[in-house]
Design a protein around this motif. Structure first.
Motif, PDB file in Angstrom:
ATOM      1  N   GLU A 149      44.443  31.010  47.458  1.00  0.00           N
ATOM      2  CA  GLU A 149      43.220  31.622  47.967  1.00  0.00           C
ATOM      3  C   GLU A 149      43.395  33.102  48.323  1.00  0.00           C
ATOM      4  N   LYS A 152      41.812  35.306  45.493  1.00  0.00           N
ATOM      5  CA  LYS A 152      40.437  34.979  45.101  1.00  0.00           C
ATOM      6  C   LYS A 152      39.812  36.134  44.313  1.00  0.00           C
ATOM      7  N   SER A 156      38.269  35.934  40.609  1.00  0.00           N
ATOM      8  CA  SER A 156      36.857  36.275  40.438  1.00  0.00           C
ATOM      9  C   SER A 156      36.629  37.312  39.343  1.00  0.00           C
ATOM     10  N   ILE A 178      37.352  28.031  43.440  1.00  0.00           N
ATOM     11  CA  ILE A 178      37.183  29.483  43.429  1.00  0.00           C
ATOM     12  C   ILE A 178      36.562  29.928  42.107  1.00  0.00           C
TER      13      ILE A 178
END
Length: 414
Positions: A149, A152, A156, A178
């Motif tokens: 995480e 992320k 993305s 995610i």
């Protein structure tokens, strides 16, 4: 186990990500999974128990995710690797190679408590695996949802995220959640029959765009998803001769259907010397796939240009006849003749070559042809990934694969 003096409190080496550290993201394929040192021992004569045997021992940089990322880097893309290694000899070897290639080590966790994953294979004089020991617990222990995480932003912005099944179900779920939030395509690499069953923990997110099992992993995945052991591996009767590609497809089609019906958009079944099956719910599904940033300035155009010349779009034999509203589309890509040294790494380079090609702007069928060509190169060397690829030769081989591909089925919804 040695620990360098520049280790910080908490065990994270300077230059690696720390909690709360701002991360600068760029558009690059993100690969999450194992980095492993392979120790391959091959005897030169028949071995006897309770004594040593003359032979050859080779250290190879390995791990499914690491191999895929390394292959991608050899094809002019810059993968972002998320993994975990220790402050030990195997970890040092793996990281030295990564840094020497100019690749980011920001996502690779190092900690004094990590024992870098090591796999030892013992081959007999015929080159077949006689025994093996895998010490890979650190991947599951340290490659956690909390670590993933932290990146992320990278997930993305990536054109495609690849996860290997060395991750625990909770880490696979975290990665796919995610990706689902930002519509990032996910490639699931099964790793092994046992670990391939972990796909059942992530198909619920309807975010597994690609899966690349071999035939045994495909059966295991279909059984895990369906919750019943209703599919069986293909039994080959060598006395009856070689199975045709059509026979392979018909025998595997029910298991392929399970994955497609559960939301996997593209199933890439590797058949070794029999080639590759590319399956989706329809040709239009392949055409609708999009990959964020797969164009200059983020990725080199050289791979696109050399391959596009020899693999023109929509030139697969029979594919142009496919109805747009079909609900099953399957194409067979032939394997290439090769002077085989070792088969280790073939599947990983097929995935790496395909992902690099998708990132370069090639379509799925062109990219699979490049993947098959990339796999051919690696089986002719002893390492898990070749030292380099000649793009011109790779494109020629991809052209041979592409021209030899045939559509097996294009079933209408009607």
């Amino acid at each position: 186990m040695s620990s360098p003096a520049n280790k910080t409190v908490g065990g994270v080496q300077p230059g690696f990500s720390k909690e709360g550290q701002a991360i600068k993201c760029s558009v690059e394929p993100v690969i999450i999974g194992g980095m492993v040192l392979d120790v391959n021992a091959t005897s030169s004569m028949h071995s006897n128990p309770r004594t040593t045997t003359p032979g050859k021992v080779i250290f190879s940089l390995g791990g499914v995710a690491r191999n895929v990322a390394d292959c991608i880097s050899k094809l002019e893309a810059r993968p972002f690797m998320i993994s975990a290694v220790g402050f030990d000899l195997p970890g040092n070897m793996l990281l030295e190679h990564w840094e020497s290639a100019g690749l980011s080590i920001e996502g690779i966790q190092r900690h004094q408590d990590i024992e870098t994953a090591v796999v030892c294979h013992i081959y007999d004089e015929k080159g077949e695996v006689a025994a093996g020991v895998a010490h890979v617990e650190s991947i599951e222990k340290f490659l956690t949802p909390r670590w993933i995480e932290k990146f992320k932003c990278n997930i993305s912005s990536t054109p495609i995220l690849m996860v290997d099944a060395n991750l625990t179900p909770s880490s696979l779920e975290a990665s796919c959640q995610i990706a689902a939030q930002v519509n990032t395509p996910v490639w699931f690499e099964p790793v092994s029959v046992a670990k391939s069953r972990r796909v059942a923990s992530v198909v619920q997110f309807l975010q597994v765009t690609f899966a690349s099992p071999n035939e045994d992993e495909l059966v295991a995945m279909a059984n895990a998803i369906s919750g019943r052991d209703i599919f069986k591996p293909i039994r080959r009767d060598h006395s009856s001769g070689k199975l045709s590609k059509e026979s392979f497809f018909q025998m595997l089609k029910p298991a392929i259907r399970v994955l497609l019906d559960k939301g996997v958009k593209v199933v890439v079944v590797t058949l070794g010397s029999e080639g590759v099956l590319l399956c989706s719910k329809g040709k239009s599904n392949l055409q609708k796939l999009s990959f964020r940033g797969n164009q200059p300035p983020y990725f080199s155009r050289r791979l696109y240009e050399v391959v596009h010349k020899v693999c023109p779009k929509d030139q697969i034999f029979g594919a142009s006849m496919c109805e747009p509203m079909s609900n099953l589309f399957a194409v067979h890509f032939p394997a290439l003749a090769a002077s085989v040294v070792r088969l280790t790494g073939a599947g990983d380079c097929l995935v790496g070559g395909t992902i690099a090609s998708l990132c370069a702007g090639l379509d799925v069928m062109q990219s699979i042809a490049v993947g098959v060509a990339a796999a051919k190169v690696v089986v002719e060397v002893e390492s898990n990934v070749p030292d380099e690829y000649c793009l011109a030769k790779l494109a020629d081989d991809a052209g041979s694969v592409y021209s030899g591909a045939t559509m097996l089925v294009c079933q209408s919804k009607l």
